[in-house]
Motif scaffolding. Structure first.
Motif, mmCIF file in Angstrom:
data_model
loop_
_atom_site.group_PDB
_atom_site.id
_atom_site.type_symbol
_atom_site.label_atom_id
_atom_site.label_comp_id
_atom_site.label_asym_id
_atom_site.label_seq_id
_atom_site.Cartn_x
_atom_site.Cartn_y
_atom_site.Cartn_z
ATOM 1 N N ALA A 158 54.275 -36.102 -60.677
ATOM 2 C CA ALA A 158 54.546 -36.115 -62.116
ATOM 3 C C ALA A 158 54.997 -37.495 -62.576
ATOM 4 C CB ALA A 158 55.606 -35.075 -62.463
ATOM 5 N N ASN A 159 55.790 -38.177 -61.748
ATOM 6 C CA ASN A 159 56.259 -39.511 -62.106
ATOM 7 C C ASN A 159 55.144 -40.551 -62.062
ATOM 8 O OD1 ASN A 159 58.895 -38.681 -62.519
ATOM 9 N ND2 ASN A 159 59.576 -39.182 -60.459
ATOM 10 N N SER A 160 54.172 -40.360 -61.165
ATOM 11 C CA SER A 160 53.089 -41.334 -61.019
ATOM 12 C C SER A 160 51.891 -41.040 -61.914
ATOM 13 C CB SER A 160 52.620 -41.378 -59.555
ATOM 14 O OG SER A 160 53.600 -41.923 -58.717
ATOM 15 N N TYR A 161 51.580 -39.762 -62.094
ATOM 16 C CA TYR A 161 50.354 -39.394 -62.814
ATOM 17 C C TYR A 161 50.611 -38.426 -63.966
ATOM 18 C CZ TYR A 161 47.972 -41.411 -58.765
ATOM 19 O OH TYR A 161 47.535 -42.269 -57.786
ATOM 20 N N GLY A 162 51.877 -38.260 -64.356
ATOM 21 C CA GLY A 162 52.211 -37.247 -65.342
ATOM 22 C C GLY A 162 51.904 -37.624 -66.780
ATOM 23 N N ILE A 163 51.417 -36.657 -67.530
ATOM 24 C CA ILE A 163 51.246 -36.777 -68.980
ATOM 25 C C ILE A 163 52.125 -35.719 -69.628
ATOM 26 C CG2 ILE A 163 49.652 -36.605 -70.922
ATOM 27 C CD1 ILE A 163 47.414 -37.489 -69.102
ATOM 28 N N THR A 164 53.084 -36.148 -70.438
ATOM 29 C CA THR A 164 54.010 -35.223 -71.072
ATOM 30 C C THR A 164 53.322 -34.494 -72.222
ATOM 31 O OG1 THR A 164 55.880 -36.650 -70.527
ATOM 32 C CG2 THR A 164 56.238 -35.007 -72.243
ATOM 33 N N ARG A 165 53.416 -33.155 -72.201
ATOM 34 C CA ARG A 165 52.851 -32.323 -73.260
ATOM 35 C C ARG A 165 53.930 -31.389 -73.778
ATOM 36 N NH1 ARG A 165 47.340 -29.923 -70.627
ATOM 37 N NH2 ARG A 165 48.774 -28.198 -70.269
ATOM 38 N N SER A 166 53.601 -30.651 -74.809
ATOM 39 C CA SER A 166 54.588 -29.732 -75.388
ATOM 40 C C SER A 166 54.960 -28.616 -74.430
ATOM 41 C CB SER A 166 54.036 -29.125 -76.686
ATOM 42 O OG SER A 166 52.830 -28.414 -76.428
ATOM 43 N N ASP A 167 54.052 -28.261 -73.508
ATOM 44 C CA ASP A 167 54.320 -27.167 -72.577
ATOM 45 C C ASP A 167 54.760 -27.637 -71.202
ATOM 46 O OD1 ASP A 167 51.878 -28.272 -71.926
ATOM 47 O OD2 ASP A 167 50.951 -26.356 -71.365
ATOM 48 N N GLY A 168 54.943 -28.945 -71.013
ATOM 49 C CA GLY A 168 55.373 -29.446 -69.720
ATOM 50 C C GLY A 168 54.739 -30.778 -69.388
ATOM 51 N N ILE A 169 54.506 -31.022 -68.113
ATOM 52 C CA ILE A 169 53.932 -32.288 -67.632
ATOM 53 C C ILE A 169 52.644 -31.997 -66.878
ATOM 54 C CG2 ILE A 169 54.300 -34.343 -66.224
ATOM 55 C CD1 ILE A 169 57.311 -33.878 -66.526
ATOM 56 N N LEU A 170 51.551 -32.530 -67.377
ATOM 57 C CA LEU A 170 50.261 -32.398 -66.699
ATOM 58 C C LEU A 170 50.140 -33.485 -65.644
ATOM 59 C CD1 LEU A 170 47.269 -31.354 -66.494
ATOM 60 C CD2 LEU A 170 46.707 -33.137 -68.164
ATOM 61 N N ILE A 171 49.876 -33.089 -64.411
ATOM 62 C CA ILE A 171 49.597 -34.060 -63.349
ATOM 63 C C ILE A 171 48.113 -34.418 -63.462
ATOM 64 C CG2 ILE A 171 49.539 -34.487 -60.874
ATOM 65 C CD1 ILE A 171 51.857 -32.520 -60.585
ATOM 66 N N ASN A 172 47.849 -35.611 -63.955
ATOM 67 C CA ASN A 172 46.495 -35.985 -64.345
ATOM 68 C C ASN A 172 45.666 -36.509 -63.174
ATOM 69 O OD1 ASN A 172 44.422 -36.245 -66.223
ATOM 70 N ND2 ASN A 172 44.953 -38.379 -66.670
ATOM 71 N N ILE A 173 45.630 -35.723 -62.112
ATOM 72 C CA ILE A 173 44.801 -36.004 -60.953
ATOM 73 C C ILE A 173 44.536 -34.670 -60.270
ATOM 74 C CG2 ILE A 173 46.832 -36.476 -59.512
ATOM 75 C CD1 ILE A 173 45.156 -38.407 -57.890
ATOM 76 N N VAL A 174 43.324 -34.492 -59.782
ATOM 77 C CA VAL A 174 42.963 -33.229 -59.133
ATOM 78 C C VAL A 174 43.231 -33.342 -57.638
ATOM 79 C CG1 VAL A 174 41.131 -31.594 -58.622
ATOM 80 C CG2 VAL A 174 41.219 -32.699 -60.862
ATOM 81 N N LEU A 175 44.100 -32.469 -57.137
ATOM 82 C CA LEU A 175 44.405 -32.403 -55.708
ATOM 83 C C LEU A 175 44.221 -30.965 -55.240
ATOM 84 C CD1 LEU A 175 47.684 -34.523 -55.614
ATOM 85 C CD2 LEU A 175 45.447 -35.237 -54.771
ATOM 86 N N THR A 176 43.551 -30.791 -54.128
ATOM 87 C CA THR A 176 43.400 -29.452 -53.564
ATOM 88 C C THR A 176 44.690 -29.047 -52.864
ATOM 89 O OG1 THR A 176 42.598 -30.231 -51.414
ATOM 90 C CG2 THR A 176 40.953 -29.938 -53.175
ATOM 91 N N ASN A 177 44.796 -27.761 -52.547
ATOM 92 C CA ASN A 177 45.954 -27.298 -51.789
ATOM 93 C C ASN A 177 46.021 -27.972 -50.421
ATOM 94 O OD1 ASN A 177 46.328 -25.698 -53.986
ATOM 95 N ND2 ASN A 177 46.280 -23.749 -52.894
ATOM 96 N N GLN A 178 44.863 -28.286 -49.866
ATOM 97 C CA GLN A 178 44.833 -29.002 -48.592
ATOM 98 C C GLN A 178 45.391 -30.418 -48.752
ATOM 99 O OE1 GLN A 178 43.944 -27.780 -45.444
ATOM 100 N NE2 GLN A 178 44.921 -29.707 -44.861
ATOM 101 N N ASP A 179 45.063 -31.070 -49.883
ATOM 102 C CA ASP A 179 45.615 -32.401 -50.161
ATOM 103 C C ASP A 179 47.136 -32.343 -50.241
ATOM 104 O OD1 ASP A 179 43.090 -33.610 -50.341
ATOM 105 O OD2 ASP A 179 42.920 -33.130 -52.470
ATOM 106 N N LEU A 180 47.654 -31.343 -50.944
ATOM 107 C CA LEU A 180 49.107 -31.191 -51.070
ATOM 108 C C LEU A 180 49.739 -30.902 -49.715
ATOM 109 C CD1 LEU A 180 49.325 -29.092 -54.366
ATOM 110 C CD2 LEU A 180 49.964 -31.490 -54.066
ATOM 111 N N ALA A 181 49.050 -30.123 -48.892
ATOM 112 C CA ALA A 181 49.575 -29.798 -47.566
ATOM 113 C C ALA A 181 49.755 -31.059 -46.728
ATOM 114 C CB ALA A 181 48.638 -28.823 -46.859
ATOM 115 N N LYS A 182 48.875 -32.040 -46.904
ATOM 116 C CA LYS A 182 48.973 -33.273 -46.129
ATOM 117 C C LYS A 182 50.207 -34.082 -46.520
ATOM 118 C CE LYS A 182 43.988 -33.706 -45.366
ATOM 119 N NZ LYS A 182 42.764 -34.511 -45.671
ATOM 120 N N PHE A 183 50.643 -33.979 -47.761
ATOM 121 C CA PHE A 183 51.862 -34.663 -48.173
ATOM 122 C C PHE A 183 53.095 -34.032 -47.528
ATOM 123 C CE2 PHE A 183 49.316 -36.145 -51.865
ATOM 124 C CZ PHE A 183 49.670 -37.485 -51.849
#
Length: 237
Positions: A158-183
């Motif tokens: 969110a800090n690196s790729y976040g876009i603030t919207r009225s409903d929250g913060i959009l993470i403006n990059i597509v990551l699969t669950n497998q990508d997140l698992a690697k982190f």
């Protein structure tokens, strides 16, 4: 809408040091699904990313992939080998999207820094900040477990790729669950379950594009006892 802004690597460098890096570099095109360097190779170069996306990671002893950084324009990679004899790359740099980098010869940079104490001091300050960033990621992974690692990763994204919207913060990059698992050095199935729980509790949602929206970022921060580190420390780059 406004984009969350954090300082890139070159924002943390003085103008003189930035100019030096550019003056001794050459340009190189990079292609998706290739590597800038791989763990164990002789470390002869540093890279200043001009465009594209580069993933910095390591293969763990049990065969899992651990992603430490997701680097974009103006980030520096390969820097940990400076002033090290017979240096080998400790991590691998996989290219996720086409782009261009400035290639900086390690020996040439070392000679330039030795001749200029002020620039050496500037580089040491930048390295100190960079090492604090790495230490904070390892801390989150070791002290907070897999769940804490995921929550921390979402905050950093969110800090690196976040876009603030009225409903929250959009993470403006597509990551699969497998990508997140690697982190998180976790199994994809574990990440699936944790993301499902967050969605059920209204903490996040996932758009049709596959991008994550964080609706309750303070919930994530509370769960990991967030220390509210500055953005130059708390980011994914």
């Amino acid at each position: 809408m406004n984009i969350s802004v954090r300082k890139s690597d070159t924002d943390l460098l003085s103008d003189d040091l930035h100019h030096l890096l550019e003056s001794i570099s050459t340009r190189r095109k990079i292609r998706q699904d290739t590597f800038l360097f791989q763990e164990g190779m002789d470390a002869e170069e540093l890279y200043l990313i001009q465009s594209g996306l580069v993933q910095i990671g390591k293969l763990t002893s049990d065969g899992k992939e651990l992603t430490l950084r997701m680097c974009k324009k103006n980030d520096i990679v390969g820097e940990l080998t400076l002033f090290t004899e017979d240096a080998k790359y400790m991590l691998s740099a996989k290219i996720l999207s086409d782009g261009e980098v400035l290639v900086i010869n390690k020996d040439k940079l070392e000679k330039e820094l030795i001749q200029n104490g002020a620039l050496t001091f500037e580089f040491m300050k930048w390295m100190s900040t960079h090492l604090r960033k790495i230490q904070s990621k390892i801390r989150d992974l070791l002290l907070n477990g897999k769940k804490g690692a995921l929550y921390s990763t979402l905050i950093r994204l969110a800090n690196s790729y976040g876009i603030t919207r009225s409903d929250g913060i959009l993470i403006n990059i597509v990551l699969t669950n497998q990508d997140l698992a690697k982190f998180c050095a976790a199994a994809r199935e574990s990440i699936n379950r944790m993301l499902s729980d967050l969605r059920k509790n209204g903490v996040i949602s996932i758009e049709d594009s596959g991008k994550i929206v964080i609706h309750q970022i303070n919930y994530l921060k509370r769960e990991i006892d967030c220390e509210n580190c500055p953005l130059e420390i708390c980011n994914i780059d």
